[in-house]
Motif scaffolding. Structure first.
Motif, PDB file in Angstrom:
ATOM      1  N   LEU A 181       0.828  -1.208   0.000  1.00  0.00           N
ATOM      2  CA  LEU A 181       0.000   0.000   0.000  1.00  0.00           C
ATOM      3  C   LEU A 181       0.859   1.254   0.000  1.00  0.00           C
ATOM      4  N   THR A 182       0.563   2.169  -0.914  1.00  0.00           N
ATOM      5  CA  THR A 182       1.236   3.468  -0.917  1.00  0.00           C
ATOM      6  C   THR A 182       0.359   4.437  -0.141  1.00  0.00           C
ATOM      7  N   ARG A 183       0.732   4.696   1.108  1.00  0.00           N
ATOM      8  CA  ARG A 183      -0.101   5.505   1.998  1.00  0.00           C
ATOM      9  C   ARG A 183       0.301   6.970   1.970  1.00  0.00           C
ATOM     10  N   THR A 184      -0.662   7.827   2.297  1.00  0.00           N
ATOM     11  CA  THR A 184      -0.421   9.253   2.434  1.00  0.00           C
ATOM     12  C   THR A 184      -0.103   9.546   3.899  1.00  0.00           C
ATOM     13  N   ILE A 185       1.150   9.866   4.191  1.00  0.00           N
ATOM     14  CA  ILE A 185       1.535  10.157   5.570  1.00  0.00           C
ATOM     15  C   ILE A 185       1.075  11.563   5.958  1.00  0.00           C
ATOM     16  N   VAL A 186       1.141  12.483   5.016  1.00  0.00           N
ATOM     17  CA  VAL A 186       0.690  13.856   5.239  1.00  0.00           C
ATOM     18  C   VAL A 186      -0.490  14.112   4.315  1.00  0.00           C
ATOM     19  N   GLY A 187      -1.536  14.720   4.840  1.00  0.00           N
ATOM     20  CA  GLY A 187      -2.709  15.008   4.032  1.00  0.00           C
ATOM     21  C   GLY A 187      -3.864  14.093   4.380  1.00  0.00           C
ATOM     22  N   ARG A 188      -4.869  14.094   3.522  1.00  0.00           N
ATOM     23  CA  ARG A 188      -6.116  13.349   3.776  1.00  0.00           C
ATOM     24  C   ARG A 188      -6.176  12.086   2.939  1.00  0.00           C
ATOM     25  N   GLU A 189      -6.740  11.039   3.528  1.00  0.00           N
ATOM     26  CA  GLU A 189      -6.998   9.797   2.809  1.00  0.00           C
ATOM     27  C   GLU A 189      -8.253   9.146   3.378  1.00  0.00           C
ATOM     28  N   ILE A 190      -8.854   8.276   2.593  1.00  0.00           N
ATOM     29  CA  ILE A 190     -10.028   7.524   3.021  1.00  0.00           C
ATOM     30  C   ILE A 190      -9.650   6.055   3.067  1.00  0.00           C
ATOM     31  N   LEU A 191      -9.912   5.415   4.202  1.00  0.00           N
ATOM     32  CA  LEU A 191      -9.625   3.997   4.379  1.00  0.00           C
ATOM     33  C   LEU A 191     -10.931   3.238   4.582  1.00  0.00           C
ATOM     34  N   VAL A 192     -11.159   2.237   3.774  1.00  0.00           N
ATOM     35  CA  VAL A 192     -12.305   1.351   3.944  1.00  0.00           C
ATOM     36  C   VAL A 192     -11.742  -0.034   4.256  1.00  0.00           C
ATOM     37  N   ASN A 193     -11.882  -0.451   5.515  1.00  0.00           N
ATOM     38  CA  ASN A 193     -11.399  -1.779   5.897  1.00  0.00           C
ATOM     39  C   ASN A 193     -12.569  -2.755   5.808  1.00  0.00           C
ATOM     40  N   LEU A 194     -12.502  -3.654   4.839  1.00  0.00           N
ATOM     41  CA  LEU A 194     -13.617  -4.560   4.586  1.00  0.00           C
ATOM     42  C   LEU A 194     -13.915  -5.451   5.781  1.00  0.00           C
ATOM     43  N   THR A 195     -12.895  -5.971   6.446  1.00  0.00           N
ATOM     44  CA  THR A 195     -13.137  -6.899   7.564  1.00  0.00           C
ATOM     45  C   THR A 195     -13.713  -6.189   8.783  1.00  0.00           C
ATOM     46  N   ASP A 196     -13.503  -4.892   8.878  1.00  0.00           N
ATOM     47  CA  ASP A 196     -13.973  -4.106  10.018  1.00  0.00           C
ATOM     48  C   ASP A 196     -15.324  -3.453   9.743  1.00  0.00           C
ATOM     49  N   PHE A 197     -15.784  -3.524   8.484  1.00  0.00           N
ATOM     50  CA  PHE A 197     -17.058  -2.917   8.086  1.00  0.00           C
ATOM     51  C   PHE A 197     -17.105  -1.439   8.470  1.00  0.00           C
ATOM     52  N   THR A 198     -16.017  -0.710   8.171  1.00  0.00           N
ATOM     53  CA  THR A 198     -15.965   0.715   8.462  1.00  0.00           C
ATOM     54  C   THR A 198     -15.350   1.473   7.289  1.00  0.00           C
ATOM     55  N   ALA A 199     -15.671   2.759   7.250  1.00  0.00           N
ATOM     56  CA  ALA A 199     -14.997   3.702   6.361  1.00  0.00           C
ATOM     57  C   ALA A 199     -14.504   4.845   7.232  1.00  0.00           C
ATOM     58  N   LYS A 200     -13.269   5.270   7.007  1.00  0.00           N
ATOM     59  CA  LYS A 200     -12.655   6.298   7.843  1.00  0.00           C
ATOM     60  C   LYS A 200     -12.063   7.402   6.982  1.00  0.00           C
TER      61      LYS A 200
END
Length: 535
Positions: A288-307
């Motif tokens: 995964l190429t993550r954004t350390i600075v700034g905004r991102e949206i994470l959807v974890n399928l196993t957790d049934f959440t969007a952040k």
């Protein structure tokens, strides 16, 4: 340049036998032999061959001076710690590499060592930076594209680095998630070595007020898991109830404080199994190429959440419903960029749903699903009464199906778009009751949000002075309206059965699609090993 090693220190001594050779050989004689050996050793690797040819066969590892010693020491040291990163030690043949260095007796041997070190470095650099597996080969639902760094750039950057140790450290993911996962891996390995979590709980259900040996087993296991302090109680008292609730929260379970069948099942999962989840999560984080600075949206399928994550910190979280656990409905894993939202969306029914689900209904009753509009290739609405649906199949069905904006629309009142070939997006839904369930895998693949309006306000905050008022003013028009995001946002649809939060215990979730089990099998096939102990 005379290619000889400093004799100071362990990594200089390796090449001490070559000093006599160099003292008796001229530079003119030694360098062509070294060059020939490097060219021969690199011939089967186009990237390595190109690098050395373009650098005039100057050494990266086997030259004279402190910088060359530092590079060798840094690499061998890093290779000695690969298992900390859940990578397989045998993959890098470190012992064989060290023996090859120690056994060098000629200029030709030195050239062979030079290339062997480069190849070992490149394999290590790629593995720790972007993983050892190709995700799509493990499971077709993992459609994530891995950003592999150019191999020539990797060796060039290392060769010009002032601090080899720091450069090698920088190759691993620089996220807090990766750091915390590694910490959990080491903790679990220590715990497993000391006996794991102890005896499993031998009953299907325990609740407040119960006493006896099963309660003691539950208490002891939760103590070993750090969910409650040391206690001698044999009763399911308030302290044990609070510990069960804490465990339930950390495992995505209904936090009622009752150790029912689902909770007991998760409590009895072994420390080894949790360690597998952590090691798989580390490999996934490398993909995964993550954004350390700034905004991102994470959807974890196993957790049934969007952040929504801003500068590494949680800004917003909502429950989600994901694809049903069926071959054609499981939500895929990938990353893309959210560019806009659509308020009052029209639902353009995916062809797979139109032909597999609705066409059979229309064959039986042309007026079925009357809330959907049939549209021909010219964009005209079709009168159902004039159509013989029995003549069509899944391959020749000629119509599109659409649902007009409104409260009953399958997408609800807003959808969030990150255009992709998988036709996956985030959206509202009229089926609100599903969000009350613990397991929420019911959709055709898209991600439904419990709080879509609040999600929209959060996304609009950077560009609207009154985001809530703006959203509802647009909503009240009842017209389909596209709202572009001034700053597009990276979206990562991920699948983590183990993940961390800034505070509190590591979170564990069930492997709902069975993907982590496949990844673990693939990792073991590559040589990844797990410390074993019952419990």
């Amino acid at each position: 340049m005379v290619h000889r090693m400093l004799t100071r220190g362990f990594f200089g001594v390796f090449f001490a036998p070559l000093l006599a050779v160099f003292l008796l050989s001229s530079v003119a004689q030694a360098f062509p032999a070294f060059k020939q050996a490097v060219a021969e050793a690199a011939a089967r690797d186009a990237d390595v061959a190109t690098f050395y040819r373009e650098s005039a066969y100057e050494p990266v590892w086997t030259g004279e001076g402190d910088s060359f010693v530092a590079r060798r020491k840094a690499l061998i040291s890093a290779l000695g710690r690969v298992e900390d990163h859940a990578l397989p030690a045998e993959r890098y043949n470190t012992d064989q590499l060290v023996a090859q260095m120690a056994g060098a007796r000629s200029v030709r041997d030195l050239g062979m060592v030079e290339v062997a070190l480069t190849k070992a470095y490149l394999r290590y650099a790629r593995d720790i930076n972007s993983g050892i597996l190709v995700p799509s080969r493990v499971d077709s639902g993992i459609v994530r594209e891995i950003a592999r760094r150019d191999r020539t750039e990797l060796i060039q950057s290392f060769a010009t680095s002032d601090d080899p140790k720091a450069f090698l450290r920088s190759l691993a993911p620089q996220t807090q998630e990766y750091t915390r996962l590694m910490k959990e891996k080491l903790r679990l390995q220590r715990l497993i070595a000391s006996g794991g979590w102890g005896k499993t709980v031998p009953v299907a259900k325990l609740e407040p007020g119960n006493t006896g040996d099963s309660v003691v087993a539950l208490r002891d296991r939760l103590m070993r898991m750090d969910f409650m302090p040391r206690s001698a109680t044999a009763q399911y008292d308030r302290d044990l109830e609070k510990a069960v609730q804490a465990f339930q929260i950390a495992h995505g379970l209904e936090s009622d404080g009752v150790a029912g069948k689902g909770t007991i099942t998760e409590i009895n999962v072994s420390a080894e199994q949790r360690l597998k989840s952590v090691m798989v999560a580390m490999e996934r984080e490398r993909w995964l190429t993550r954004t350390i600075v700034g905004r991102e949206i994470l959807v974890n399928l196993t957790d049934f959440t969007a952040k929504v994550i801003d500068d590494g910190k949680l800004t917003f979280r909502t429950r989600s419903v994901i694809g049903k656990n069926q071959s054609d409905r499981r939500s895929p894993e990938f990353s893309d960029t959210m560019t806009h939202m659509v308020i009052n969306p029209t639902w353009n029914v995916p062809r797979s749903i139109a032909t597999k689900e609705y066409l059979p209904m229309l064959k039986r009753n042309p007026n079925a699903v009357g809330y959907l509009r049939l549209v021909n290739s010219r964009g005209q609405t079709v009168n159902r009464g004039s159509v013989d649906f029995t003549q069509f199949t899944t391959s020749n069905f000629p119509f599109d199906m659409k649902q007009a904006p409104g409260n009953r629309n399958a997408l609800g009142l807003v959808k969030f778009m990150f255009p992709n070939k998988h036709n996956i997006y985030l959206h509202d839904t009229p089926q609100k009751a599903l969000f009350k369930r613990e397991m929420r895998a019911y959709s055709h693949g898209c991600i439904r949000l419990q709080q879509p309006f609040d999600f929209a306000y959060t996304l609009l905050e950077p560009q609207e002075s009154a985001p809530k008022a703006f959203f509802h003013k647009t909503l009240k028009t009842s017209r389909e309206t596209r709202v572009d995001l001034d700053q597009p946002i990276p979206v990562h649809i991920i699948y983590r059965t183990a993940y961390t939060e800034a505070k509190g215990p590591v979170q564990y979730r069930r492997d709902i699609y069975g993907r982590d089990a496949k990844i673990w099998n693939a990792l073991t096939n590559e040589g990844v090993v797990l410390a074993s102990h019952q419990g």
